[in-house]
Motif scaffolding. Structure first.
Motif, PDB file in Angstrom:
ATOM      1  N   LYS A 195       0.836  -1.204   0.000  1.00  0.00           N
ATOM      2  CA  LYS A 195       0.000   0.000   0.000  1.00  0.00           C
ATOM      3  C   LYS A 195       0.874   1.259   0.000  1.00  0.00           C
ATOM      4  O   LYS A 195       0.632   2.211  -0.742  1.00  0.00           O
ATOM      5  CB  LYS A 195      -0.891  -0.023   1.252  1.00  0.00           C
ATOM      6  N   GLU A 196       1.916   1.251   0.837  1.00  0.00           N
ATOM      7  CA  GLU A 196       2.851   2.383   0.913  1.00  0.00           C
ATOM      8  C   GLU A 196       3.599   2.571  -0.415  1.00  0.00           C
ATOM      9  O   GLU A 196       3.841   3.693  -0.848  1.00  0.00           O
ATOM     10  CB  GLU A 196       3.868   2.175   2.054  1.00  0.00           C
ATOM     11  N   ILE A 197       3.964   1.450  -1.024  1.00  0.00           N
ATOM     12  CA  ILE A 197       4.670   1.519  -2.321  1.00  0.00           C
ATOM     13  C   ILE A 197       3.755   2.151  -3.372  1.00  0.00           C
ATOM     14  O   ILE A 197       4.187   2.992  -4.160  1.00  0.00           O
ATOM     15  CB  ILE A 197       5.164   0.114  -2.748  1.00  0.00           C
ATOM     16  N   CYS A 198       2.483   1.790  -3.357  1.00  0.00           N
ATOM     17  CA  CYS A 198       1.514   2.385  -4.296  1.00  0.00           C
ATOM     18  C   CYS A 198       1.441   3.905  -4.110  1.00  0.00           C
ATOM     19  O   CYS A 198       1.318   4.659  -5.082  1.00  0.00           O
ATOM     20  CB  CYS A 198       0.127   1.781  -4.114  1.00  0.00           C
ATOM     21  N   LYS A 199       1.524   4.336  -2.852  1.00  0.00           N
ATOM     22  CA  LYS A 199       1.462   5.780  -2.566  1.00  0.00           C
ATOM     23  C   LYS A 199       2.734   6.505  -3.001  1.00  0.00           C
ATOM     24  O   LYS A 199       2.717   7.690  -3.303  1.00  0.00           O
ATOM     25  CB  LYS A 199       1.290   6.012  -1.056  1.00  0.00           C
ATOM     26  N   ALA A 200       3.855   5.785  -2.989  1.00  0.00           N
ATOM     27  CA  ALA A 200       5.163   6.415  -3.231  1.00  0.00           C
ATOM     28  C   ALA A 200       5.444   6.698  -4.705  1.00  0.00           C
ATOM     29  O   ALA A 200       6.335   7.470  -5.029  1.00  0.00           O
ATOM     30  CB  ALA A 200       6.269   5.540  -2.657  1.00  0.00           C
ATOM     31  N   VAL A 201       4.702   6.044  -5.592  1.00  0.00           N
ATOM     32  CA  VAL A 201       4.999   6.184  -7.026  1.00  0.00           C
ATOM     33  C   VAL A 201       3.751   6.519  -7.833  1.00  0.00           C
ATOM     34  O   VAL A 201       2.628   6.271  -7.399  1.00  0.00           O
ATOM     35  CB  VAL A 201       5.635   4.889  -7.599  1.00  0.00           C
ATOM     36  N   SER A 202       3.992   7.054  -9.045  1.00  0.00           N
ATOM     37  CA  SER A 202       2.858   7.316  -9.936  1.00  0.00           C
ATOM     38  C   SER A 202       2.760   6.249 -11.021  1.00  0.00           C
ATOM     39  O   SER A 202       1.831   6.239 -11.810  1.00  0.00           O
ATOM     40  CB  SER A 202       2.997   8.699 -10.567  1.00  0.00           C
ATOM     41  N   VAL A 203       3.745   5.329 -11.069  1.00  0.00           N
ATOM     42  CA  VAL A 203       3.706   4.242 -12.055  1.00  0.00           C
ATOM     43  C   VAL A 203       2.920   3.058 -11.483  1.00  0.00           C
ATOM     44  O   VAL A 203       2.751   2.954 -10.269  1.00  0.00           O
ATOM     45  CB  VAL A 203       5.141   3.794 -12.451  1.00  0.00           C
ATOM     46  N   PRO A 204       2.436   2.165 -12.363  1.00  0.00           N
ATOM     47  CA  PRO A 204       1.692   0.999 -11.866  1.00  0.00           C
ATOM     48  C   PRO A 204       2.541   0.098 -10.963  1.00  0.00           C
ATOM     49  O   PRO A 204       3.745  -0.038 -11.168  1.00  0.00           O
ATOM     50  CB  PRO A 204       1.308   0.247 -13.143  1.00  0.00           C
ATOM     51  N   VAL A 205       1.859  -0.496  -9.977  1.00  0.00           N
ATOM     52  CA  VAL A 205       2.516  -1.416  -9.042  1.00  0.00           C
ATOM     53  C   VAL A 205       1.867  -2.794  -9.184  1.00  0.00           C
ATOM     54  O   VAL A 205       0.645  -2.919  -9.224  1.00  0.00           O
ATOM     55  CB  VAL A 205       2.348  -0.929  -7.580  1.00  0.00           C
ATOM     56  N   TYR A 206       2.715  -3.822  -9.279  1.00  0.00           N
ATOM     57  CA  TYR A 206       2.247  -5.213  -9.310  1.00  0.00           C
ATOM     58  C   TYR A 206       2.748  -5.899  -8.046  1.00  0.00           C
ATOM     59  O   TYR A 206       3.877  -5.665  -7.617  1.00  0.00           O
ATOM     60  CB  TYR A 206       2.806  -5.948 -10.539  1.00  0.00           C
ATOM     61  N   ALA A 207       1.907  -6.747  -7.462  1.00  0.00           N
ATOM     62  CA  ALA A 207       2.294  -7.483  -6.247  1.00  0.00           C
ATOM     63  C   ALA A 207       2.812  -8.859  -6.639  1.00  0.00           C
ATOM     64  O   ALA A 207       2.218  -9.543  -7.476  1.00  0.00           O
ATOM     65  CB  ALA A 207       1.083  -7.616  -5.325  1.00  0.00           C
ATOM     66  N   LEU A 208       3.911  -9.263  -6.006  1.00  0.00           N
ATOM     67  CA  LEU A 208       4.552 -10.542  -6.326  1.00  0.00           C
ATOM     68  C   LEU A 208       4.862 -11.303  -5.044  1.00  0.00           C
ATOM     69  O   LEU A 208       5.190 -10.698  -4.023  1.00  0.00           O
ATOM     70  CB  LEU A 208       5.866 -10.267  -7.072  1.00  0.00           C
ATOM     71  N   GLY A 209       4.797 -12.633  -5.125  1.00  0.00           N
ATOM     72  CA  GLY A 209       5.277 -13.450  -4.014  1.00  0.00           C
ATOM     73  C   GLY A 209       4.158 -14.029  -3.176  1.00  0.00           C
ATOM     74  O   GLY A 209       3.494 -13.304  -2.457  1.00  0.00           O
ATOM     75  N   GLY A 210       3.947 -15.342  -3.318  1.00  0.00           N
ATOM     76  CA  GLY A 210       2.896 -16.001  -2.541  1.00  0.00           C
ATOM     77  C   GLY A 210       1.492 -15.637  -2.987  1.00  0.00           C
ATOM     78  O   GLY A 210       0.525 -15.890  -2.269  1.00  0.00           O
ATOM     79  N   VAL A 211       1.393 -15.026  -4.180  1.00  0.00           N
ATOM     80  CA  VAL A 211       0.064 -14.655  -4.686  1.00  0.00           C
ATOM     81  C   VAL A 211      -0.581 -15.888  -5.308  1.00  0.00           C
ATOM     82  O   VAL A 211      -0.015 -16.522  -6.188  1.00  0.00           O
ATOM     83  CB  VAL A 211       0.165 -13.525  -5.751  1.00  0.00           C
ATOM     84  N   ASN A 212      -1.770 -16.233  -4.829  1.00  0.00           N
ATOM     85  CA  ASN A 212      -2.515 -17.361  -5.394  1.00  0.00           C
ATOM     86  C   ASN A 212      -4.008 -17.076  -5.187  1.00  0.00           C
ATOM     87  O   ASN A 212      -4.365 -16.066  -4.576  1.00  0.00           O
ATOM     88  CB  ASN A 212      -2.069 -18.682  -4.741  1.00  0.00           C
ATOM     89  N   PRO A 213      -4.893 -17.936  -5.708  1.00  0.00           N
ATOM     90  CA  PRO A 213      -6.326 -17.632  -5.591  1.00  0.00           C
ATOM     91  C   PRO A 213      -6.811 -17.410  -4.162  1.00  0.00           C
ATOM     92  O   PRO A 213      -7.787 -16.698  -3.942  1.00  0.00           O
ATOM     93  CB  PRO A 213      -6.989 -18.853  -6.229  1.00  0.00           C
ATOM     94  N   SER A 214      -6.123 -17.973  -3.154  1.00  0.00           N
ATOM     95  CA  SER A 214      -6.624 -17.760  -1.783  1.00  0.00           C
ATOM     96  C   SER A 214      -6.024 -16.518  -1.121  1.00  0.00           C
ATOM     97  O   SER A 214      -6.618 -15.961  -0.197  1.00  0.00           O
ATOM     98  CB  SER A 214      -6.398 -19.002  -0.918  1.00  0.00           C
ATOM     99  N   THR A 215      -4.842 -16.051  -1.564  1.00  0.00           N
ATOM    100  CA  THR A 215      -4.257 -14.850  -0.935  1.00  0.00           C
ATOM    101  C   THR A 215      -4.613 -13.570  -1.686  1.00  0.00           C
ATOM    102  O   THR A 215      -4.536 -12.477  -1.125  1.00  0.00           O
ATOM    103  CB  THR A 215      -2.711 -14.941  -0.871  1.00  0.00           C
ATOM    104  N   VAL A 216      -4.978 -13.694  -2.954  1.00  0.00           N
ATOM    105  CA  VAL A 216      -5.145 -12.506  -3.806  1.00  0.00           C
ATOM    106  C   VAL A 216      -6.216 -11.542  -3.283  1.00  0.00           C
ATOM    107  O   VAL A 216      -6.121 -10.329  -3.459  1.00  0.00           O
ATOM    108  CB  VAL A 216      -5.401 -12.923  -5.279  1.00  0.00           C
TER     109      VAL A 216
END
Length: 197
Positions: free
Chosen positions: A144-165
């Motif tokens: 969330k903080e990273i999204c606030k820090a930049v104006s470019v798109p942010v993608y989340a990586l690591g341990g992302v799966n249908p139950s955590t997304v």
């Protein structure tokens, strides 16, 4: 808005023919494919890149090279993904790239990456994941903080799966990036759809 999904390759995780798996991935609703095979030699990577580019072009998907900046420039593939350290030591790479993704772990790194020419950042690893078992996940609040820090798109990586997304539902990420889930899946299209939200 539907979440975008970026696929990241790792041939060591695939249970069947690697190129078949990649073809299925680029035929699914993913946005792009990051060819991450960083243990290849540069010459081997060139061959992989040509083949991956062909597959992506057939399906109208973006082929993103990783780690081998010279190969991206040589093959005129203007999409590249790298670490912040790589970008700091190869700053001119941004001149050649239409899209430049940078892996970051903190809002400060994200801000620096954007200043150096990143057109998007991949923030990770967000959730616990076997490939990064020794490292503490950055967690959703940091994303969330990273999204606030930049104006470019942010993608989340690591341990992302249908139950955590779902934990990312109220965060302004553009999408998610993942490796093992897609490399191991036998029903890629359904898997991608379940991540898009």
């Amino acid at each position: 808005m539907m979440r975008k999904v970026i696929a990241i390759t790792n041939r060591h995780l695939v249970h069947r023919d690697y190129w078949d798996q990649l073809e299925q991935i680029v035929s699914s609703p993913v946005e792009s494919l990051i060819l991450r095979e960083k243990d290849l030699t540069e010459d081997e990577y060139v061959n992989y890149a040509r083949k991956a580019l062909q597959l992506c072009n057939l399906r109208g998907k973006q082929c993103v090279l990783h780690n081998f900046g010279r190969v991206a420039v040589r093959l005129h593939i203007p999409h590249f993904q790298c670490s912040l350290d790589y970008l700091k030591t190869h700053t001119s790479i941004s001149y050649y790239m239409a899209t430049l993704g940078v892996s970051v772990h903190t809002p400060e790194e994200a801000h620096e990456a954007e200043k150096l020419g990143a057109t998007y950042v991949i923030a990770g690893h967000v959730f616990p994941t076997p490939s990064k078992a020794a490292y503490e996940p950055i967690g959703v609040p940091t994303v969330k903080e990273i999204c606030k820090a930049v104006s470019v798109p942010v993608y989340a990586l690591g341990g992302v799966n249908p139950s955590t997304v779902e934990k990312l539902n109220n965060i302004p990420v553009k999408g998610v990036a993942l490796m093992s889930g897609l490399m191991k899946s036998n029903d890629i299209s359904s898997y991608v759809t379940s991540l898009q939200g």
